[in-house]
Design a protein around this motif. Sequence first.
Motif, PDB file in Angstrom:
ATOM      1  N   SER A 172      14.171  13.847  42.557  1.00 56.40           N
ATOM      2  CA  SER A 172      13.753  14.950  43.266  1.00 56.40           C
ATOM      3  C   SER A 172      13.013  15.772  41.890  1.00 56.40           C
ATOM      4  O   SER A 172      11.828  16.331  42.843  1.00 56.40           O
ATOM      5  N   GLU A 173      13.234  16.471  41.174  1.00 55.51           N
ATOM      6  CA  GLU A 173      12.820  17.318  39.853  1.00 55.51           C
ATOM      7  C   GLU A 173      11.576  16.583  39.626  1.00 55.51           C
ATOM      8  O   GLU A 173      10.949  17.163  38.990  1.00 55.51           O
ATOM      9  N   ASN A 174      11.657  15.386  39.049  1.00 51.31           N
ATOM     10  CA  ASN A 174      10.317  14.245  38.373  1.00 51.31           C
ATOM     11  C   ASN A 174       9.879  14.147  39.821  1.00 51.31           C
ATOM     12  O   ASN A 174       8.520  13.648  39.008  1.00 51.31           O
ATOM     13  N   THR A 175       9.665  14.117  40.928  1.00 53.38           N
ATOM     14  CA  THR A 175       8.892  13.527  41.379  1.00 53.38           C
ATOM     15  C   THR A 175       8.951  13.775  43.598  1.00 53.38           C
ATOM     16  O   THR A 175       7.602  13.705  44.116  1.00 53.38           O
ATOM     17  N   GLY A 176       9.520  15.010  43.427  1.00 51.36           N
ATOM     18  CA  GLY A 176       9.467  15.348  44.429  1.00 51.36           C
ATOM     19  C   GLY A 176       8.640  16.811  44.864  1.00 51.36           C
ATOM     20  O   GLY A 176       8.015  17.072  43.846  1.00 51.36           O
ATOM     21  N   PRO A 177       8.807  18.169  46.177  1.00 52.58           N
ATOM     22  CA  PRO A 177       8.012  19.183  45.185  1.00 52.58           C
ATOM     23  C   PRO A 177       8.322  19.814  44.143  1.00 52.58           C
ATOM     24  O   PRO A 177       7.444  20.766  44.022  1.00 52.58           O
ATOM     25  N   GLU A 178       9.317  19.671  43.298  1.00 58.44           N
ATOM     26  CA  GLU A 178       9.719  20.590  42.313  1.00 58.44           C
ATOM     27  C   GLU A 178       9.138  20.370  41.286  1.00 58.44           C
ATOM     28  O   GLU A 178       8.289  20.764  40.570  1.00 58.44           O
ATOM     29  N   ALA A 179       8.391  18.733  41.501  1.00 59.74           N
ATOM     30  CA  ALA A 179       7.866  18.628  40.295  1.00 59.74           C
ATOM     31  C   ALA A 179       6.397  18.557  40.627  1.00 59.74           C
ATOM     32  O   ALA A 179       5.123  18.977  39.849  1.00 59.74           O
ATOM     33  N   ALA A 180       6.193  18.354  42.004  1.00 60.24           N
ATOM     34  CA  ALA A 180       4.753  18.987  41.878  1.00 60.24           C
ATOM     35  C   ALA A 180       4.042  20.302  41.424  1.00 60.24           C
ATOM     36  O   ALA A 180       2.613  20.780  41.730  1.00 60.24           O
ATOM     37  N   ASP A 181       5.259  21.499  41.405  1.00 62.02           N
ATOM     38  CA  ASP A 181       5.101  22.676  41.508  1.00 62.02           C
ATOM     39  C   ASP A 181       4.429  22.504  40.255  1.00 62.02           C
ATOM     40  O   ASP A 181       3.910  23.927  38.562  1.00 62.02           O
ATOM     41  N   VAL A 182       4.876  21.408  38.929  1.00 58.22           N
ATOM     42  CA  VAL A 182       4.239  21.599  37.373  1.00 58.22           C
ATOM     43  C   VAL A 182       3.531  21.581  37.038  1.00 58.22           C
ATOM     44  O   VAL A 182       2.881  20.666  37.884  1.00 58.22           O
ATOM     45  N   GLU A 203      -0.402  20.063  32.510  1.00 61.75           N
ATOM     46  CA  GLU A 203       0.616  20.459  30.953  1.00 61.75           C
ATOM     47  C   GLU A 203       2.085  19.891  30.403  1.00 61.75           C
ATOM     48  O   GLU A 203       2.488  19.740  29.502  1.00 61.75           O
ATOM     49  N   GLU A 204       2.047  21.374  31.463  1.00 58.13           N
ATOM     50  CA  GLU A 204       3.979  21.093  31.706  1.00 58.13           C
ATOM     51  C   GLU A 204       4.315  19.184  31.554  1.00 58.13           C
ATOM     52  O   GLU A 204       5.557  18.969  31.093  1.00 58.13           O
ATOM     53  N   LYS A 205       3.362  18.860  32.765  1.00 55.86           N
ATOM     54  CA  LYS A 205       4.389  17.512  33.350  1.00 55.86           C
ATOM     55  C   LYS A 205       3.167  16.964  31.772  1.00 55.86           C
ATOM     56  O   LYS A 205       4.219  15.234  31.558  1.00 55.86           O
ATOM     57  N   GLY A 206       2.878  16.750  31.664  1.00 54.64           N
ATOM     58  CA  GLY A 206       1.769  16.026  29.476  1.00 54.64           C
ATOM     59  C   GLY A 206       2.871  15.970  28.723  1.00 54.64           C
ATOM     60  O   GLY A 206       3.802  15.040  27.634  1.00 54.64           O
ATOM     61  N   LYS A 207       3.828  17.827  28.011  1.00 57.03           N
ATOM     62  CA  LYS A 207       4.932  17.277  27.619  1.00 57.03           C
ATOM     63  C   LYS A 207       5.879  16.384  28.111  1.00 57.03           C
ATOM     64  O   LYS A 207       6.169  15.961  27.132  1.00 57.03           O
ATOM     65  N   LYS A 208       6.211  17.133  28.944  1.00 55.55           N
ATOM     66  CA  LYS A 208       7.070  16.471  29.514  1.00 55.55           C
ATOM     67  C   LYS A 208       7.304  14.498  29.331  1.00 55.55           C
ATOM     68  O   LYS A 208       8.361  13.603  28.819  1.00 55.55           O
ATOM     69  N   LEU A 209       6.247  14.658  29.794  1.00 51.72           N
ATOM     70  CA  LEU A 209       6.334  12.524  29.792  1.00 51.72           C
ATOM     71  C   LEU A 209       5.691  12.017  27.891  1.00 51.72           C
ATOM     72  O   LEU A 209       6.358  10.810  27.856  1.00 51.72           O
ATOM     73  N   ALA A 210       5.255  13.033  26.881  1.00 51.83           N
ATOM     74  CA  ALA A 210       4.975  12.854  26.198  1.00 51.83           C
ATOM     75  C   ALA A 210       6.602  12.808  24.890  1.00 51.83           C
ATOM     76  O   ALA A 210       6.888  11.822  24.764  1.00 51.83           O
ATOM     77  N   GLU A 211       7.337  13.672  26.016  1.00 48.32           N
ATOM     78  CA  GLU A 211       8.737  13.968  25.332  1.00 48.32           C
ATOM     79  C   GLU A 211       9.525  12.527  25.999  1.00 48.32           C
ATOM     80  O   GLU A 211      10.294  11.699  24.618  1.00 48.32           O
ATOM     81  N   ASN A 212       9.798  12.316  27.220  1.00 45.80           N
ATOM     82  CA  ASN A 212      10.569  11.369  27.589  1.00 45.80           C
ATOM     83  C   ASN A 212       9.935   9.953  27.626  1.00 45.80           C
ATOM     84  O   ASN A 212      10.686   9.208  27.266  1.00 45.80           O
ATOM     85  N   LEU A 213       8.150   9.359  26.989  1.00 47.26           N
ATOM     86  CA  LEU A 213       8.339   7.957  26.222  1.00 47.26           C
ATOM     87  C   LEU A 213       8.395   7.962  24.612  1.00 47.26           C
ATOM     88  O   LEU A 213       7.942   7.168  24.395  1.00 47.26           O
ATOM     89  N   GLY A 214       8.932   8.886  24.161  1.00 50.60           N
ATOM     90  CA  GLY A 214       8.963   8.711  23.089  1.00 50.60           C
ATOM     91  C   GLY A 214       7.819   9.473  22.216  1.00 50.60           C
ATOM     92  O   GLY A 214       7.938   8.693  20.673  1.00 50.60           O
ATOM     93  N   CYS A 215       6.825   9.812  22.204  1.00 51.01           N
ATOM     94  CA  CYS A 215       5.504   9.722  22.136  1.00 51.01           C
ATOM     95  C   CYS A 215       5.866  10.803  20.495  1.00 51.01           C
ATOM     96  O   CYS A 215       5.659  10.089  19.381  1.00 51.01           O
ATOM     97  N   THR A 216       6.435  11.798  21.085  1.00 48.01           N
ATOM     98  CA  THR A 216       6.952  12.706  20.120  1.00 48.01           C
ATOM     99  C   THR A 216       7.716  12.309  18.230  1.00 48.01           C
ATOM    100  O   THR A 216       8.207  12.940  17.667  1.00 48.01           O
ATOM    101  N   GLY A 217       8.384  10.716  18.724  1.00 43.96           N
ATOM    102  CA  GLY A 217       9.733  10.308  17.377  1.00 43.96           C
ATOM    103  C   GLY A 217       7.926   9.766  16.860  1.00 43.96           C
ATOM    104  O   GLY A 217       8.464  10.297  15.676  1.00 43.96           O
TER     105      GLY A 217
END
Length: 325
Positions: free
Chosen positions: A221-231, A234-248
């Motif tokens: 829910s935090e990543n796909t639901g209403p809570e995620a829609a409020d992000v 820029e915040e979503k992109g940062k989280k994606l870059a971290e989750n996908l290992g880009c910042t490694g």
Amino acid sequence: MLRTFLSSLLVMVYVLAPYVAGAAREASDPVDGWEQQFMIWSVVSTVIYLIVTVPLIYFVIKYKRKSKDEEGAYIEGNLGLEILWTVIPLVIIVFLGAQSWALFNNYRKPPKDAFEAKVVASMYKYEMISPEGIHTANELRVPVGHVKLNLTSSDVIHNFAIPAFRVREDMVPGQMTYLWFNAKEPGTYQVYCAEFCGTGHSNMLAKVIAMPKAEYAKWVSENTGPEAADVTPEEKGKKLAENLGCTGCHSVNGDSSAGPTFKGLMGSTVTLADGKTLTADDAFVKAKIKDPKATLVKGFDPMMQPSNLSDAELEAITAYLKTLK
């Protein structure tokens, strides 16, 4: 001789029947089967070793030649004994073969209620894709219970191994393989690449995080639901870059790394391997993520692998990069 053969055949059928019947049953946990397999083979190997080695040592000592002129007695063969030591190994081999086949057959049948996710390997990371479409790198979150993973690779052969669950499977480019396990308890379980895949092979590590079902639902829910829609994007992109290992591989503070730093990237002039230059705009970044080897940046090895991101996710990443000035 016929009686000995028939008796041996009956023993073989009696011993093998439970394993042949068990091949049709649905297994509940690979750990149980593989540990039973290990124990059976260990016991059989130990018994055979003792049966062969102990008499061998005894005969070597007892029947050692006492003098140079001593000749051994001539002993005729024993048909019954020869049949016995032929049939017994045959029974053992067929027993081990049937037991192994039953175990393999069971664990190629994932339970019907298994949670199903996808893992894509590349040098040197795993991209995890949940059934809800959440992308993460080197961190797979699953609810407790049966889990089936569909596996593939974008470059070379890798091997997805989870020792705690006694499972491993090759990840082959252009093919979809699978494995399944039973995460009985919440916890974090180490994943290794068990197939040498290049110089960074030893660093290709990941984790399976088994969560109570309620906690997993909350994470989704935090990543796909209403809570995620409020992000914000820029915040979503940062989280994606971290989750996908880009910042490694790409620093965010200007430091040198395996890839160009993200700081100040957007709008900068990039020199390619062929000497040409271009501006790092939205189109360049999106194309680079989809097909990294189409445009190679000068001074960096072509290690980056393509990521299957949606247009919205690509927009979020470019929005995040614009904040790193």
